[in-house]
Design an enzyme around this catalytic site. Structure first.
Site, PDB file in Angstrom:
ATOM      1  N   TYR A 187       1.011  -1.207  -0.218  1.00  9.15           N
ATOM      2  CA  TYR A 187      -0.043   0.106  -0.136  1.00  9.15           C
ATOM      3  C   TYR A 187       0.913   1.271   0.146  1.00  9.15           C
ATOM      4  CZ  TYR A 187      -3.729   3.331   1.334  1.00  9.15           C
ATOM      5  OH  TYR A 187      -4.547   4.510   1.643  1.00  9.15           O
ATOM      6  N   THR A 191      -4.113   5.820  -3.850  1.00 10.25           N
ATOM      7  CA  THR A 191      -4.908   6.547  -4.977  1.00 10.25           C
ATOM      8  C   THR A 191      -5.354   5.616  -6.106  1.00 10.25           C
ATOM      9  OG1 THR A 191      -2.772   6.954  -6.148  1.00 10.25           O
ATOM     10  CG2 THR A 191      -3.547   8.788  -4.524  1.00 10.25           C
ATOM     11  N   PHE A 259      -0.286  12.710  -3.789  1.00 14.62           N
ATOM     12  CA  PHE A 259      -0.412  11.815  -2.740  1.00 14.62           C
ATOM     13  C   PHE A 259       0.085  10.264  -3.190  1.00 14.62           C
ATOM     14  CE2 PHE A 259      -4.283  14.552  -2.974  1.00 14.62           C
ATOM     15  CZ  PHE A 259      -4.184  15.458  -1.946  1.00 14.62           C
ATOM     16  N   SER A 260       0.299  10.095  -4.582  1.00 14.52           N
ATOM     17  CA  SER A 260       0.857   8.737  -5.012  1.00 14.52           C
ATOM     18  C   SER A 260       2.185   8.677  -4.512  1.00 14.52           C
ATOM     19  CB  SER A 260       0.607   8.473  -6.410  1.00 14.52           C
ATOM     20  OG  SER A 260       0.953   9.581  -7.123  1.00 14.52           O
ATOM     21  N   THR A 268       2.015   0.356 -11.293  1.00 15.73           N
ATOM     22  CA  THR A 268       1.018   0.495 -12.184  1.00 15.73           C
ATOM     23  C   THR A 268       1.688   0.911 -13.495  1.00 15.73           C
ATOM     24  OG1 THR A 268       0.768   2.669 -11.132  1.00 15.73           O
ATOM     25  CG2 THR A 268      -0.340   1.034 -10.200  1.00 15.73           C
ATOM     26  N   SER A 271       1.798   7.290 -15.798  1.00 14.74           N
ATOM     27  CA  SER A 271       2.133   8.155 -16.853  1.00 14.74           C
ATOM     28  C   SER A 271       1.883   9.801 -16.204  1.00 14.74           C
ATOM     29  CB  SER A 271       1.399   8.117 -18.081  1.00 14.74           C
ATOM     30  OG  SER A 271       1.479   9.011 -19.062  1.00 14.74           O
ATOM     31  N   THR A 323       1.456  -7.904  -7.256  1.00 13.35           N
ATOM     32  CA  THR A 323       1.290  -9.400  -7.081  1.00 13.35           C
ATOM     33  C   THR A 323       2.387 -10.252  -7.060  1.00 13.35           C
ATOM     34  OG1 THR A 323       1.337  -9.505  -9.511  1.00 13.35           O
ATOM     35  CG2 THR A 323      -0.823  -8.859  -8.537  1.00 13.35           C
ATOM     36  N   TYR A 529      -9.158  10.114 -22.395  1.00 16.37           N
ATOM     37  CA  TYR A 529      -9.618  10.255 -20.759  1.00 16.37           C
ATOM     38  C   TYR A 529     -11.271  10.487 -20.987  1.00 16.37           C
ATOM     39  CZ  TYR A 529      -7.842  10.197 -16.170  1.00 16.37           C
ATOM     40  OH  TYR A 529      -7.570   9.858 -14.824  1.00 16.37           O
TER      41      TYR A 529
END
Length: 628
Positions: A187, A191, A259-260, A268, A271, A323, A529
């Protein structure tokens, strides 16, 4: 560099310098970074929404305001246009606000794992089983997550939260997790919008949220080679602040950058908005250190710009979504701070003209740090968020409209806007501006000034707060994205918006918004988006309806030549499309990697592979048992 370092050793070799020795800092390294985000996040951040507790849209005294002073539109400045927009487009009664449930004071009892915790404590690792801390780390920022926090409860939350402070502690945690059969879910900033940190409901083993944010040291910086090493838990705004103090930038600026975390970006394949100059995360990463499910370390041995020895293990880690292991350290490229930072904007007669302009800009390799095109629906939405000015400002707005409609003969209900951000040397920026404005002119566009570009760029960080206001008034809303080749970009946008409108009609949804923007451009295509939201008053299970419509939209995206995701990742939400995206051979390759690196399925977040394909892939390796 000292004479000793330059001299040859007895064997005739030049001694190798460590990165820190090659580039001494003004302070000692490793350097512990004081983070903006506290260890107990709920003290500063919302427990059931986006961002800071003191920053929010709210209805007050007949108008909508944005509180706090962290953003340019803050300070309780009235937003009357937004007030009117919400009423007109969503048929909302702003006097009828729906309060979410308060933060719980009772939580599911943790699954017993006292022997594991005793050994973790013995290894010097801090942990908590406090209910609030567990709840905060059981979710990301999907619509489903936030709606659940505001209206109900999660069936499964972590049984404990671990706070390692260094790589070696992570190794010890993973070894102990194997020994005691405890699931670990990494964790970072919380976000995620893919469901990647959500606890699998069917998991019977104890689950530990492994919070990386206390691993946020700057390990070293190499000024000569323009690279730096950070622990993976450092938050984006903290990383950038530290670099800027030394005259550098990483330049990675995703919408969640406040926040990330660095490790989350790697996990992830993230970008950022300025990727045209600085690159996506896979372009920025030089070397990654990850503790695998075996408790071993996966890391490419040397930091060089390129190597023909493959496969590139960095790319096994990139996009693995927690994972395969825990990312602990990242060597990342840095750049000197740009001499010039300048904004710009362009107006086009329609969205299609803007796409053609962006395509030509990309083909000429002229992309500024950021170039983004919004459709008319988002243009109207953005106008609603403008802070009203005085009499002169109102006159200026009228003149702008007159120029667009009378001189340029454009229709206000058709125009599309592109925002630009230039970074670099003055001469380079000026030359790019001139060339891009000339290309825009060939496609019917014209320059609309720097202030509009700056407001549009900064607005990106505020948009996420709107969803919390929407949920107060029976509106569910979310974004989803894709990447697509240039020749299918326009048709994909048209097809997906048409699909959403048809699905809304099927569900008898009358008050909704579906809009899109092109956010990043490449030689071969672009990222698109979409924003979608609707008034769900009178509907049962609105999140289920939303997810059904978004799934239909995702099917249309793939049918129209788009990808499963550009930068949001796969997680659990998009796992159903993973097999067709990577092929059956790709699925088997991933599963083989999973078996090799995490044979006991300690990292059982359930991301990437659909649940039904994960069965029979958790056999315990005898060699790992023997090792433990």
């Amino acid at each position: 560099m000292s004479n000793e370092a330059n001299s040859k050793s007895e064997e005739g070799r030049v001694p190798t310098l460590t990165p820190a020795a090659a580039a001494p800092l003004d302070h000692n390294v490793p350097k512990k970074v004081t983070s903006v985000i506290p260890k107990h996040r709920q003290k500063l951040l919302k427990w059931n929404g986006w961002g800071y507790k003191d920053s929010r849209f709210m209805y007050q005294d007949g108008t909508i305001v944005f509180t706090g002073d962290r953003y340019p539109i803050g300070g309780r400045v009235s937003l009357p246009h937004f007030h009117d927009y919400v009423i007109d487009n969503f048929n909302v009664d702003l006097a009828d606000r729906r309060e979410g449930v308060p933060i719980p004071n009772e939580f599911p009892p943790p699954v017993p794992c006292q022997e594991f915790l005793a050994e973790v404590q013995g290894a010097g690792v801090d942990f908590t089983q406090h209910g609030e801390d567990r709840l905060i780390r059981c979710h990301g920022q999907t619509l489903h997550d936030v709606h659940m926090l505001r209206t109900g409860s999660f069936k499964r939350i972590p049984d404990m939260v671990l706070f390692p402070t260094c790589h070696q502690q992570v190794v010890q945690i993973v070894v102990l997790a194997n020994k005691h059969n405890v699931v670990l879910i990494p964790y970072g900033g919380g976000t995620s919008v893919s469901g990647s940190v959500t606890c699998p409901e069917e998991e019977q083993r104890p689950i530990a949220a492994l919070d990386t944010t206390q691993m946020n040291r700057m390990m070293w910086i190499d000024r000569q080679n323009l690279v730096a090493c950070f622990e993976a838990g450092i938050v984006g705004q903290d990383l950038e602040r530290e670099m800027r103090q030394l005259g550098f930038t990483v330049g990675h600026e995703p919408d969640s950058y406040e926040f990330s975390t660095l490790g989350g970006w790697v996990a992830t394949r993230a970008s950022g908005m300025k990727k045209n100059v600085y690159g996506n995360i896979e372009d920025l990463v030089v070397r990654v250190k990850m503790v695998t499910g075996r408790g071993e370390v996966l890391e490419r041995g040397i930091s060089v710009p390129r190597i023909s020895c493959g496969p590139d293990f960095n790319h096994i880690v990139l996009g693995s979504e927690g994972t395969l292991g825990v990312i602990t350290e990242v060597v990342i490229k840095i750049r000197p701070l740009p001499q010039v930072k300048r904004y710009g904007s362009l107006v086009f007669p329609n969205f299609a003209s803007g796409i053609r302009c962006l395509r030509e800009v990309a083909s000429e390799r002229l992309q500024p740090a950021s170039i983004r095109l919004i459709d008319n629906e988002q243009f109207v939405f953005g106008q609603a968020l403008k802070i009203p000015g005085g009499a002169f400002a109102r006159v200026g707005e009228l003149l702008k409209k007159a120029y667009i409609t009378k001189v340029k003969r454009m229709q206000l209900d058709k125009i599309a806007i592109a925002t630009l951000l230039f970074e670099g040397h003055e001469g380079q920026v000026r030359q790019n501006e001139e060339k891009i404005f000339a290309i825009a002119k060939r496609h019917g566009g014209f320059s609309a000034g720097s202030s509009n570009g700056e407001k549009g760029y900064i607005l990106t960080f505020v948009i996420a707060y709107i969803r919390d206001l929407a949920l107060d008034y029976s509106i569910v809303a979310e974004s989803f994205e894709t990447s697509v080749p240039w020749d299918r970009c326009e048709s994909l946008c048209v097809n997906v918006k048409s699909c959403v409108r048809k699905e809304c009609a099927k569900h008898n949804i009358q008050h909704y918004l579906i809009s899109c923007r092109v956010t990043q451009t490449y030689d071969a295509g672009a990222c698109v988006y979409f924003y979608f939201g609707f008034n769900h008053a009178g509907f049962m299970n609105p999140v289920t309806i939303y997810e059904e419509i978004e799934n239909k939209a995702r099917d249309e995206i793939l049918a129209s030549g788009g990808s499963i995701s550009h930068h949001h990742g796969v997680g659990k939400i998009r796992s159903r499309w993973y097999p067709q995206s990577v092929s059956e051979a790709g699925v088997q390759l991933y599963k083989a990697t999973k078996r090799e690196l995490d044979p006991n399925n300690i990292f059982a977040a359930g991301n990437l592979i659909p649940r039904e394909l994960q069965k029979a892939d958790t056999a315990t390796s005898p060699s790992v048992k023997a090792k433990l």
